[in-house]
Design a protein around this motif. Structure first.
Motif, mmCIF file in Angstrom:
data_model
loop_
_atom_site.group_PDB
_atom_site.id
_atom_site.type_symbol
_atom_site.label_atom_id
_atom_site.label_comp_id
_atom_site.label_asym_id
_atom_site.label_seq_id
_atom_site.Cartn_x
_atom_site.Cartn_y
_atom_site.Cartn_z
ATOM 1 N N ALA A 171 0.840 -1.195 0.000
ATOM 2 C CA ALA A 171 0.000 0.000 0.000
ATOM 3 C C ALA A 171 0.872 1.242 0.000
ATOM 4 O O ALA A 171 2.014 1.219 0.448
ATOM 5 C CB ALA A 171 -0.915 0.011 1.223
ATOM 6 N N THR A 172 0.303 2.326 -0.528
ATOM 7 C CA THR A 172 0.937 3.639 -0.436
ATOM 8 C C THR A 172 0.062 4.511 0.452
ATOM 9 O O THR A 172 -1.156 4.362 0.469
ATOM 10 C CB THR A 172 1.085 4.320 -1.812
ATOM 11 N N GLN A 173 0.690 5.403 1.203
ATOM 12 C CA GLN A 173 -0.051 6.321 2.057
ATOM 13 C C GLN A 173 0.457 7.734 1.834
ATOM 14 O O GLN A 173 1.653 7.998 1.910
ATOM 15 C CB GLN A 173 0.078 5.949 3.526
ATOM 16 N N CYS A 174 -0.478 8.649 1.567
ATOM 17 C CA CYS A 174 -0.165 10.056 1.348
ATOM 18 C C CYS A 174 0.158 10.703 2.697
ATOM 19 O O CYS A 174 -0.586 10.551 3.655
ATOM 20 C CB CYS A 174 -1.355 10.755 0.697
ATOM 21 N N THR A 175 1.267 11.441 2.755
ATOM 22 C CA THR A 175 1.619 12.115 4.008
ATOM 23 C C THR A 175 0.874 13.438 4.169
ATOM 24 O O THR A 175 0.887 14.012 5.247
ATOM 25 C CB THR A 175 3.141 12.381 4.074
ATOM 26 N N GLU A 212 3.304 -5.979 -8.439
ATOM 27 C CA GLU A 212 3.908 -5.452 -9.655
ATOM 28 C C GLU A 212 3.954 -3.918 -9.625
ATOM 29 O O GLU A 212 4.943 -3.316 -10.014
ATOM 30 C CB GLU A 212 3.129 -5.930 -10.892
ATOM 31 N N GLN A 213 2.859 -3.290 -9.158
ATOM 32 C CA GLN A 213 2.842 -1.836 -9.048
ATOM 33 C C GLN A 213 3.876 -1.362 -8.025
ATOM 34 O O GLN A 213 4.552 -0.348 -8.241
ATOM 35 C CB GLN A 213 1.452 -1.343 -8.651
ATOM 36 N N ALA A 214 4.013 -2.082 -6.916
ATOM 37 C CA ALA A 214 4.998 -1.720 -5.901
ATOM 38 C C ALA A 214 6.411 -1.826 -6.468
ATOM 39 O O ALA A 214 7.255 -0.953 -6.223
ATOM 40 C CB ALA A 214 4.844 -2.618 -4.675
ATOM 41 N N ASP A 215 6.670 -2.863 -7.250
ATOM 42 C CA ASP A 215 7.983 -3.011 -7.882
ATOM 43 C C ASP A 215 8.253 -1.866 -8.855
ATOM 44 O O ASP A 215 9.370 -1.331 -8.912
ATOM 45 C CB ASP A 215 8.088 -4.352 -8.615
ATOM 46 N N LEU A 230 6.962 1.192 -8.708
ATOM 47 C CA LEU A 230 7.176 2.396 -7.921
ATOM 48 C C LEU A 230 8.574 2.413 -7.322
ATOM 49 O O LEU A 230 9.223 3.463 -7.276
ATOM 50 C CB LEU A 230 6.118 2.518 -6.823
ATOM 51 N N MET A 231 9.037 1.262 -6.869
ATOM 52 C CA MET A 231 10.395 1.171 -6.321
ATOM 53 C C MET A 231 11.423 1.485 -7.406
ATOM 54 O O MET A 231 12.395 2.200 -7.170
ATOM 55 C CB MET A 231 10.659 -0.225 -5.746
ATOM 56 N N ALA A 232 11.208 0.964 -8.612
ATOM 57 C CA ALA A 232 12.134 1.216 -9.717
ATOM 58 C C ALA A 232 12.117 2.689 -10.102
ATOM 59 O O ALA A 232 13.172 3.278 -10.377
ATOM 60 C CB ALA A 232 11.768 0.349 -10.914
ATOM 61 N N GLN A 233 10.932 3.312 -10.121
ATOM 62 C CA GLN A 233 10.838 4.734 -10.435
ATOM 63 C C GLN A 233 11.535 5.563 -9.365
ATOM 64 O O GLN A 233 12.218 6.520 -9.668
ATOM 65 C CB GLN A 233 9.384 5.169 -10.537
ATOM 66 N N GLY A 254 8.971 8.016 -14.374
ATOM 67 C CA GLY A 254 8.030 7.704 -15.424
ATOM 68 C C GLY A 254 6.814 8.581 -15.243
ATOM 69 O O GLY A 254 6.928 9.773 -14.992
ATOM 70 N N GLN A 255 5.666 7.987 -15.349
ATOM 71 C CA GLN A 255 4.423 8.711 -15.127
ATOM 72 C C GLN A 255 4.171 8.846 -13.638
ATOM 73 O O GLN A 255 4.493 7.950 -12.871
ATOM 74 C CB GLN A 255 3.262 7.946 -15.773
ATOM 75 N N PRO A 256 3.578 9.970 -13.191
ATOM 76 C CA PRO A 256 3.232 10.087 -11.774
ATOM 77 C C PRO A 256 2.133 9.100 -11.428
ATOM 78 O O PRO A 256 1.327 8.732 -12.275
ATOM 79 C CB PRO A 256 2.764 11.535 -11.623
ATOM 80 N N TYR A 257 2.116 8.666 -10.191
ATOM 81 C CA TYR A 257 1.148 7.700 -9.708
ATOM 82 C C TYR A 257 -0.094 8.433 -9.238
ATOM 83 O O TYR A 257 0.002 9.478 -8.616
ATOM 84 C CB TYR A 257 1.772 6.903 -8.555
#
Length: 101
Positions: free
Chosen positions: A53-57, A68-71, A73-76, A87-90
């Motif tokens: 999961a991602t959490q906005c601060t 796959e999405q987490a991977d 995001l980690m690569a970006q 790449g593209q913003p999430y």
């Protein structure tokens, strides 16, 4: 008597600058991995659930993502840190301010 149960582990994988899908602000997001393990006699044996999961601060909104999405995001995140560009913003696309030059 057999004692069994579960134990949860929370890992913070990265802090990324993304556009929030909830509030629309470009802010830091934490990428987290939540693992639940089966325990026997208080000893964790094997994981049976893994979630990302991602959490906005800024607003605190949490969004579930796939492995796959987490991977991605980690690569970006590592690409941006090394100066290769992302790449593209999430989330929602960031809109340009027509009054900004």
């Amino acid at each position: 008597m057999i004692i069994f149960g579960t134990k949860g582990y929370l890992y913070q994988l990265a802090i990324l600058t993304l556009v929030c899908g909830q509030c629309g602000n470009p802010s830091a997001h934490t990428l987290r991995k939540r693992v639940t393990k089966f325990t026997l006699f208080f000893v964790p044996l094997f994981p049976f659930s893994t979630k990302f999961a991602t959490q906005c601060t800024f607003c605190g909104a949490e969004r579930q993502v796939t492995k796959e999405q987490a991977d991605q995001l980690m690569a970006q995140g590592t690409g941006q840190a090394s100066g290769q560009g992302g790449g593209q913003p999430y989330g929602q696309p960031q809109q340009q301010n027509p009054y900004q030059r």
